[in-house]
Design a protein around this motif. Structure first.
Motif, mmCIF file in Angstrom:
data_model
loop_
_atom_site.group_PDB
_atom_site.id
_atom_site.type_symbol
_atom_site.label_atom_id
_atom_site.label_comp_id
_atom_site.label_asym_id
_atom_site.label_seq_id
_atom_site.Cartn_x
_atom_site.Cartn_y
_atom_site.Cartn_z
ATOM 1 N N GLU A 170 14.482 8.187 -2.098
ATOM 2 C CA GLU A 170 14.572 9.622 -1.776
ATOM 3 C C GLU A 170 15.707 10.333 -2.506
ATOM 4 O OE1 GLU A 170 13.306 13.057 0.214
ATOM 5 O OE2 GLU A 170 12.409 11.092 0.526
ATOM 6 N N ALA A 171 16.899 9.780 -2.460
ATOM 7 C CA ALA A 171 18.070 10.429 -3.070
ATOM 8 C C ALA A 171 17.962 10.474 -4.590
ATOM 9 C CB ALA A 171 19.351 9.705 -2.649
ATOM 10 N N MET A 212 2.884 7.714 -0.363
ATOM 11 C CA MET A 212 3.208 6.338 -0.718
ATOM 12 C C MET A 212 3.001 5.463 0.502
ATOM 13 S SD MET A 212 6.607 6.387 -3.142
ATOM 14 C CE MET A 212 6.697 4.624 -3.378
ATOM 15 N N ARG A 213 2.658 4.229 0.258
ATOM 16 C CA ARG A 213 2.475 3.294 1.363
ATOM 17 C C ARG A 213 3.808 2.720 1.837
ATOM 18 N NH1 ARG A 213 -2.847 0.125 -0.782
ATOM 19 N NH2 ARG A 213 -4.212 1.938 -0.639
ATOM 20 N N GLY A 214 4.762 2.643 0.933
ATOM 21 C CA GLY A 214 6.059 2.067 1.286
ATOM 22 C C GLY A 214 7.143 3.122 1.281
ATOM 23 N N PRO A 215 8.388 2.682 1.302
ATOM 24 C CA PRO A 215 9.501 3.637 1.287
ATOM 25 C C PRO A 215 9.631 4.276 -0.095
ATOM 26 C CG PRO A 215 10.325 1.407 1.139
ATOM 27 C CD PRO A 215 8.846 1.301 1.352
ATOM 28 N N GLY A 216 10.314 5.381 -0.146
ATOM 29 C CA GLY A 216 10.541 6.057 -1.417
ATOM 30 C C GLY A 216 9.803 7.381 -1.492
#
Length: 76
Positions: free
Chosen positions: A10-11, A40-44
């Motif tokens: 994210e950052a 997205m399926r995962g983080p980010g």
């Protein structure tokens, strides 16, 4: 049409877009679409936007300062 994809945490994505988008939007050679967030399926985070070459056209320039006063020529 070319596509730009910015992917990461994210950052990192926010920092890259904050630096990149002003350059793209200020360009007279490119036209950019509005950025879109992809799922997205995962983080980010994943953000994409398209780029096209700017159409060639006439350029208009406006003067922002005052023109110098004209000098009258004296006849002899």
């Amino acid at each position: 049409m070319a596509q730009i994809r910015v992917m990461g945490d994210e950052a990192e994505v926010a920092a890259v877009l904050e630096a990149l988008l002003p350059f793209v939007n200020a360009s007279t050679a490119l036209v950019a679409s509005a950025p879109r967030e992809l799922g997205m399926r995962g983080p980010g985070r994943r953000v994409v936007f398209e780029l096209l070459p700017a159409p060639a056209g006439p350029v208009t320039v406006e003067r922002t300062d005052q023109p110098a006063p004209s000098r009258r020529q004296l006849s002899s």
